[in-house]
Design an enzyme around this catalytic site. Structure first.
Site, PDB file in Angstrom:
ATOM      1  N   GLU A  73      36.883  66.986  21.033  1.00 34.03           N
ATOM      2  CA  GLU A  73      36.456  65.481  20.283  1.00 34.03           C
ATOM      3  C   GLU A  73      35.793  64.358  20.970  1.00 34.03           C
ATOM      4  O   GLU A  73      36.836  64.073  21.898  1.00 34.03           O
ATOM      5  CB  GLU A  73      38.427  65.569  19.809  1.00 34.03           C
ATOM      6  N   ASP A  96      41.305  65.769  23.834  1.00 30.07           N
ATOM      7  CA  ASP A  96      41.188  64.313  23.069  1.00 30.07           C
ATOM      8  C   ASP A  96      40.083  63.457  24.218  1.00 30.07           C
ATOM      9  O   ASP A  96      40.180  63.437  25.019  1.00 30.07           O
ATOM     10  CB  ASP A  96      42.316  63.984  23.147  1.00 30.07           C
TER      11      ASP A  96
END
Length: 584
Positions: A299, A231
């Site tokens: 990401e 993330d």
């Protein structure tokens, strides 16, 4: 006797070649299983509630694993399930080695992994390295300056002006607006928090932090996960000198994240070295334990050139297996022309380093759903695009059904913190809750998601008509289109075929996948609200039989029907997947 022995020896040699060939292919499959995979993102709170508390959980996911077998999904990716105060619904982690209580226990996790393994389903976990919760023991110890934890987070003294008034160390702005620095009364310093104040940024310039995170990755690998989605990776490192960022000039609101050019808080060179380090960790684990490759997907919302660095650097050092491609979210929308689709698809394939796999992200938990962003009639065509393009498909739960945002959730039912902070007049278009509503399994109470009197978010009111059970029973449905596409993805031409695309006009584009000895696959899509008629004969470059393999739900055509190359008619937002066979 010599001749007989030679024949036997020759046969054994031939068989050994076959065995070696088989072993080589098995090794290739283990190393490259992810290259043509569809990763299905589960938002655990919203997938399936097993205990009637209104919140989805691990046992709920386990109870529905057969759904993925029926659908054709072999890899699921879970948004964060770790222990958390839930200030940002799991992206604020207070224990990286434990399960959030409302999701279940470590035993529940082990049971889910065991059943997934039995069914041939790989499990990918969300990994959140940039920050922890302020309730994590690390932060509590760091705030107290306990030995070994003093520099676990990014701490900095205040700036004091001539009037003696305390202020943040620099002008950095949080993603959720306002200063990215939070004052800690106990430590008498500011800590960096690029997201909410409950999410302090970890300090990766401290080797102890990196070691702790390495150990966490190994912990979950040993529990049987097949990889991680990392993330917000482009936030992990900041400028070591903590210099002020320049003003962007796009807004006068100095509390807005758009007020600054984020040249010192995002996409620092050290981010790439960190990902390369973790790639080596995953590859080493797979090799030492004789298991298939462990995948890492990253990401980062960043410029294309920066994203390509995550694949590999200028020296060919490997980073993540693939960085997420968000072009279908950030660059394309309901007003995009056919030429726009062709441009952004080809752009990624052109810039991607050789030997890597592309990927296509249509939606996620932070952005409106496909049906709400592009229009409800586009669902099948968009799935056709993502599933027949080269590389990897990413599906957010419910997109296979055409689920829609529930934008009319009341302020009282809103739980997304940025939306709550925006207040009742402004929350609706800020909130991420509308795309996180419960999975619509059937037309029973709460769409079959839960038996609770109230679910953590309201179920979309359209669930009596739009649900999995209804689509499984229908002759035509979004789900059945999606199922057909997953079956088709197993074909050699879609896994290894070349790619070429063309826009025929502003509304219609097509791309073809070709492989020697295999029938060509043609995907053709009308992204306009008008009926279109196009001639594809020059694009396919030979006389062909055009046989329809997959059609949109509302298509005028039927599977197996033949088309004329000179006159392909398309309804508004219609998509077709066609097989081309040379005429004899």
């Amino acid at each position: 006797m010599t001749l007989q022995w030679n024949l036997v020896a020759g046969l054994l040699w031939f068989l050994s070649l076959g065995s070696a060939h088989k072993d080589h292919h098995q090794q290739q499959d283990n190393e490259n299983w992810w290259r043509h995979e569809v990763f299905y993102q589960i938002y655990p709170r919203s997938f399936k509630d097993s205990n009637g508390d209104g919140i989805g959980d691990l046992n709920g996911i386990t109870s529905r694993l057969e759904y993925f077998v029926d659908t054709g999904i072999t890899s699921i990716w879970l948004s964060p399930i770790f222990k958390s105060p839930m200030a940002d619904f799991g992206y604020d982690i207070s224990d990286y080695r434990d399960i959030q209580r409302e999701y279940g226990t470590l035993s529940d996790f082990d049971a889910m992994i065991a059943k997934a393994n039995q069914l041939g389903i790989k499990v990918i976990l969300d990994f959140v390295p940039n920050h922890s919760s302020d309730e994590h023991p690390w932060f509590i110890k760091s705030a107290k300056r306990e030995a070994g934890y003093e520099e676990f987070y990014v701490w900095k003294d205040a700036k004091v002006n001539n009037d003696g008034i305390r202020g943040p160390p620099n002008n950095w702005v949080s993603v959720f607006s306002g200063s990215a620095w939070e004052w800690h009364e106990g430590r008498q310093q500011y800590y960096l928090r690029q997201f909410t104040k409950k999410q302090p940024d970890l300090n990766y310039r401290n080797p102890a932090v990196l070691q702790a995170m390495d150990e966490i990755l190994l912990y979950w690998l040993q529990k049987g996960v097949s990889g991680f989605r990392v993330d917000a990776v482009n936030y992990v490192y900041e400028d070591e000198q903590l210099r002020d960022e320049p003003v962007s000039g796009t807004t006068t609101d100095d509390s807005s994240v758009d007020y600054l050019k984020h040249i010192y808080t995002r996409n620092q060179p050290e981010n790439y070295a960190l990902i390369q380090h973790w790639r080596q960790l995953l590859d080493k684990y797979a090799a030492e334990n004789s298991v298939p490759a462990r995948v890492m997907m990253t990401e980062a919302y960043a410029d294309l050139s920066q994203l390509m660095e995550f694949y590999e650097d200028a020296n060919g050092v490997q980073g993540s297996n693939f960085p997420f491609n968000f072009d279908f979210i950030t660059e394309l929308n309901a007003d995009s022309l056919a030429q726009d689709f062709v441009f952004y698809i080809q752009r990624w394939l052109t810039y991607m380093p050789p030997g890597h796999s592309a990927n296509w992200v249509l939606g996620n938990h932070d952005n409106p759903r496909v049906a709400s962003r592009f229009g409800v009639k586009t669902v099948d065509a968009m799935n056709m695009i993502s599933m027949t393009l080269p590389g990897i498909g990413i599906t957010y739960y419910g997109e296979e059904l055409g689920m829609q945002d529930y934008r009319d959730i009341s302020f009282a039912d809103t739980v997304d913190q940025p939306a709550c902070d925006a207040g009742p007049d402004n929350y609706k278009w800020i909130s991420r809750d509308p795309e996180r509503t419960p999975m619509q399994w059937n037309d029973e109470e709460n769409a079959g998601f839960s038996t609770a009197a109230q679910t953590w978010l309201p179920v979309h009111p359209n669930y009596p008509e739009l649900n999995l059970n209804a689509q499984q029973e229908a002759i035509r449905s979004h789900y059945k289109v999606y199922q057909s596409l997953l079956k088709l993805r197993k074909s050699r031409v879609l896994q290894d075929g070349t790619f070429a695309a063309q826009a025929f006009n502003r509304g219609v584009f097509s791309f073809k996948r070709e492989l020697k000895g295999q029938p060509t696959i043609l995907t053709i899509v009308n992204v306009s609200n008008r009926y279109q008629r196009v001639d594809v004969s020059d694009f396919i470059d030979m006389p062909n039989h055009l046989t329809i393999l997959v059609v949109s739900v509302f298509s005028q055509y039927r599977v197996g029907e033949r088309l004329k190359t000179t006159e392909v008619k398309l309804s508004p937002y219609e998509g077709l997947v066609i097989q081309l066979k040379p005429r004899k």
